[in-house]
Design a protein around this motif. Structure first.
Motif, PDB file in Angstrom:
ATOM      1  N   ILE A  71      55.648  62.313  35.975  1.00 32.76           N
ATOM      2  CA  ILE A  71      56.542  63.436  36.255  1.00 32.76           C
ATOM      3  C   ILE A  71      57.874  62.955  36.840  1.00 32.76           C
ATOM      4  O   ILE A  71      58.945  63.437  36.472  1.00 32.76           O
ATOM      5  CB  ILE A  71      55.881  64.431  37.220  1.00 32.76           C
ATOM      6  CG1 ILE A  71      54.622  65.036  36.575  1.00 32.76           C
ATOM      7  CG2 ILE A  71      56.855  65.526  37.611  1.00 32.76           C
ATOM      8  CD1 ILE A  71      54.884  65.849  35.342  1.00 32.76           C
ATOM      9  N   ASN A  93      51.219  68.892  40.048  1.00 32.04           N
ATOM     10  CA  ASN A  93      51.712  68.332  38.786  1.00 32.04           C
ATOM     11  C   ASN A  93      50.884  68.799  37.606  1.00 32.04           C
ATOM     12  O   ASN A  93      51.422  69.135  36.540  1.00 32.04           O
ATOM     13  CB  ASN A  93      51.716  66.805  38.848  1.00 32.04           C
ATOM     14  CG  ASN A  93      52.879  66.261  39.652  1.00 32.04           C
ATOM     15  OD1 ASN A  93      53.851  66.962  39.903  1.00 32.04           O
ATOM     16  ND2 ASN A  93      52.778  65.005  40.064  1.00 32.04           N
ATOM     17  N   CYS A 145      52.118  71.179  34.424  1.00 27.27           N
ATOM     18  CA  CYS A 145      51.976  70.795  33.014  1.00 27.27           C
ATOM     19  C   CYS A 145      51.314  71.911  32.211  1.00 27.27           C
ATOM     20  O   CYS A 145      51.738  72.219  31.084  1.00 27.27           O
ATOM     21  CB  CYS A 145      51.164  69.511  32.894  1.00 27.27           C
ATOM     22  SG  CYS A 145      52.039  68.032  33.469  1.00 27.27           S
TER      23      CYS A 145
END
Length: 222
Positions: free
Chosen positions: A54, A84, A88
């Motif tokens: 990321i 994270n 996504c």
């Protein structure tokens, strides 16, 4: 399954590819997302795996999850944090795992993605060598048609050997994959459990399947 793996880290990509190919999957490795995106239009894949850091991703990498596509997309993300992974999924990925995911979980998630896409589950349900069979869905083991009772750790050790049949596996690799540690386990633990398996798998058969390669490790083969 026919899989496309997009990963710029050669060592990590090769490790994932080899482990997936053990399960009779076809894996094409592409180092960059632009080529990978083109490949999804040139060939028919069952799923795409994309590794993503990321912190290092640019806008083009992030937009890739939003493109119109018919192939399921699984992201392997780092840093491995809940935020994270949630980001996504919210950005359009069909599934997301951390970069420390166990290969068995990764394989199961890929099969689940393909099952949702096709509406059915078509994959191997057994591993076999000679007259030794593992039923993966039942987690049961048979030798010459006779069911063998294994403790959970014995089962996972046998499964790991079978997934790597014909390949010599070191004690360190076994500890890392079956016990998830190579430091806090007693050195002779692998030897002890290999003997447990031999007593249950090989003792009553003239064909021995579990072999020791002195100084290197263990292998299951004819």
């Amino acid at each position: 399954m026919k899989l496309l793996l997009i990963n710029s880290e050669i060592n990590q990509a090769d490790w994932i590819r080899r482990r997936l190919e053990i399960e009779n999957n076809q894996v094409m490795v592409i180092p960059d997302w632009q080529t990978g995106w083109t490949m999804t239009h040139q060939s028919q894949y069952d799923a795409v795996l994309l590794t993503m850091n990321i912190a290092e991703s640019n806008e083009a990498d992030l937009r890739w999850t939003d493109e119109r596509r018919t192939v399921p997309l699984l992201l392997i993300v780092s840093p491995d944090t809940p935020d994270n992974k949630a980001w996504c999924l919210e950005s359009g990925a069909d599934d997301c795992v951390g970069n420390s995911v166990d290969i068995r979980e990764l394989t199961a998630r890929l099969y689940a993605l393909c099952r949702r896409k096709s509406g059915h589950f078509a994959t191997r349900s057994e591993l076999s060598i000679d007259d030794l069979d593992i039923n993966l869905s039942e987690r049961s083991v048979y030798r010459a048609g006779k069911r063998i009772s294994l403790l959970p750790r014995e089962y996972y050790l046998l499964l790991f050997l079978m997934q790597n049949r014909e390949r010599v596996i070191s004690k360190k690799e076994i500890l890392e994959n079956v016990w998830k540690s190579a430091n806090s386990i007693r050195p002779n633990t692998v030897e002890v459990y290999i003997n447990y398996l031999r007593n249950k798998i090989d003792r009553q058969s003239t064909t021995k399947l579990i072999h020791t390669v002195v100084g290197m490790g263990y292998v299951i083969r004819l």
